[in-house]
Motif scaffolding. Structure first.
Motif, mmCIF file in Angstrom:
data_model
loop_
_atom_site.group_PDB
_atom_site.id
_atom_site.type_symbol
_atom_site.label_atom_id
_atom_site.label_comp_id
_atom_site.label_asym_id
_atom_site.label_seq_id
_atom_site.Cartn_x
_atom_site.Cartn_y
_atom_site.Cartn_z
ATOM 1 N N ASP A 78 0.840 -1.206 0.000
ATOM 2 C CA ASP A 78 0.000 0.000 0.000
ATOM 3 C C ASP A 78 0.874 1.254 0.000
ATOM 4 O O ASP A 78 0.608 2.216 -0.728
ATOM 5 C CB ASP A 78 -0.943 0.008 1.207
ATOM 6 N N LYS A 79 1.923 1.216 0.803
ATOM 7 C CA LYS A 79 2.843 2.364 0.874
ATOM 8 C C LYS A 79 3.579 2.539 -0.456
ATOM 9 O O LYS A 79 3.759 3.655 -0.936
ATOM 10 C CB LYS A 79 3.842 2.168 2.023
ATOM 11 N N ILE A 80 4.002 1.427 -1.067
ATOM 12 C CA ILE A 80 4.684 1.495 -2.370
ATOM 13 C C ILE A 80 3.778 2.142 -3.400
ATOM 14 O O ILE A 80 4.211 2.997 -4.183
ATOM 15 C CB ILE A 80 5.117 0.083 -2.824
ATOM 16 N N GLU A 81 2.518 1.772 -3.400
ATOM 17 C CA GLU A 81 1.565 2.352 -4.349
ATOM 18 C C GLU A 81 1.422 3.857 -4.146
ATOM 19 O O GLU A 81 1.427 4.632 -5.111
ATOM 20 C CB GLU A 81 0.207 1.663 -4.194
ATOM 21 N N LYS A 82 1.353 4.313 -2.895
ATOM 22 C CA LYS A 82 1.239 5.749 -2.601
ATOM 23 C C LYS A 82 2.486 6.512 -3.055
ATOM 24 O O LYS A 82 2.395 7.565 -3.677
ATOM 25 C CB LYS A 82 1.014 5.970 -1.107
ATOM 26 N N ARG A 86 3.058 9.348 -6.100
ATOM 27 C CA ARG A 86 3.611 10.651 -5.739
ATOM 28 C C ARG A 86 4.934 10.940 -6.450
ATOM 29 O O ARG A 86 5.159 12.058 -6.925
ATOM 30 C CB ARG A 86 3.799 10.697 -4.219
ATOM 31 N N ASP A 87 5.854 9.938 -6.525
ATOM 32 C CA ASP A 87 7.242 10.220 -6.916
ATOM 33 C C ASP A 87 7.726 9.535 -8.184
ATOM 34 O O ASP A 87 8.869 9.741 -8.590
ATOM 35 C CB ASP A 87 8.189 9.790 -5.786
ATOM 36 N N PHE A 88 6.906 8.711 -8.837
ATOM 37 C CA PHE A 88 7.381 7.913 -9.961
ATOM 38 C C PHE A 88 8.005 8.762 -11.058
ATOM 39 O O PHE A 88 9.117 8.491 -11.510
ATOM 40 C CB PHE A 88 6.255 7.045 -10.535
ATOM 41 N N ASP A 89 7.310 9.783 -11.521
ATOM 42 C CA ASP A 89 7.825 10.606 -12.625
ATOM 43 C C ASP A 89 9.133 11.295 -12.262
ATOM 44 O O ASP A 89 10.060 11.348 -13.076
ATOM 45 C CB ASP A 89 6.778 11.631 -13.063
ATOM 46 N N THR A 90 9.235 11.800 -11.044
ATOM 47 C CA THR A 90 10.464 12.475 -10.606
ATOM 48 C C THR A 90 11.627 11.495 -10.555
ATOM 49 O O THR A 90 12.725 11.789 -11.050
ATOM 50 C CB THR A 90 10.259 13.099 -9.213
ATOM 51 N N LEU A 91 11.386 10.319 -9.977
ATOM 52 C CA LEU A 91 12.455 9.316 -9.886
ATOM 53 C C LEU A 91 12.869 8.815 -11.260
ATOM 54 O O LEU A 91 14.058 8.589 -11.517
ATOM 55 C CB LEU A 91 12.013 8.158 -8.994
ATOM 56 N N LYS A 92 11.916 8.669 -12.156
ATOM 57 C CA LYS A 92 12.224 8.239 -13.527
ATOM 58 C C LYS A 92 13.127 9.263 -14.219
ATOM 59 O O LYS A 92 14.109 8.905 -14.866
ATOM 60 C CB LYS A 92 10.929 8.057 -14.308
#
Length: 104
Positions: A78-82, A86-92
């Motif tokens: 659940d935390k991974i999904e949140k 929130r941060d996927f695009d920035t980390l990518k």
């Protein structure tokens, strides 16, 4: 295959169509020449290794947290999904372009 040694043997003054000849050839298999990887292939191998290592690290961390009773059930996922939302695009962008370029 590599020819290590060879010999022939016959019993006649001259060789004719009817002369019996014994051939002995000793061969040794050479190791296969490993083909040098291209730059793109090396990048792919490195990327796969990084993905596998990331999964190993994640699994180890998950097991430690569960063993210590710090997480239960789907709490981690659940935390991974949140965090992903929130941060996927920035980390990518950081992975593709470097952290310095994404902060400017």
């Amino acid at each position: 295959m590599k020819n290590i040694s060879h010999s022939t043997f016959y019993q006649a003054a001259e060789i004719s169509d009817d002369t019996k000849v014994v051939f002995r050839i000793k061969l040794q298999q050479e190791p296969a020449n490993e083909k040098e990887l291209t730059k793109d292939q090396k990048l792919m191998v490195n990327a796969v290794n990084e993905v596998v290592l990331s999964r190993v690290r994640f699994k180890a961390l998950e097991e430690i947290l569960e063993e210590k009773g710090l997480i239960k059930g789907d709490e981690l996922f659940d935390k991974i999904e949140k965090v992903a939302k929130r941060d996927f695009d920035t980390l990518k962008k950081e992975v593709l372009y470097g952290k310095e370029e994404t902060n400017t």
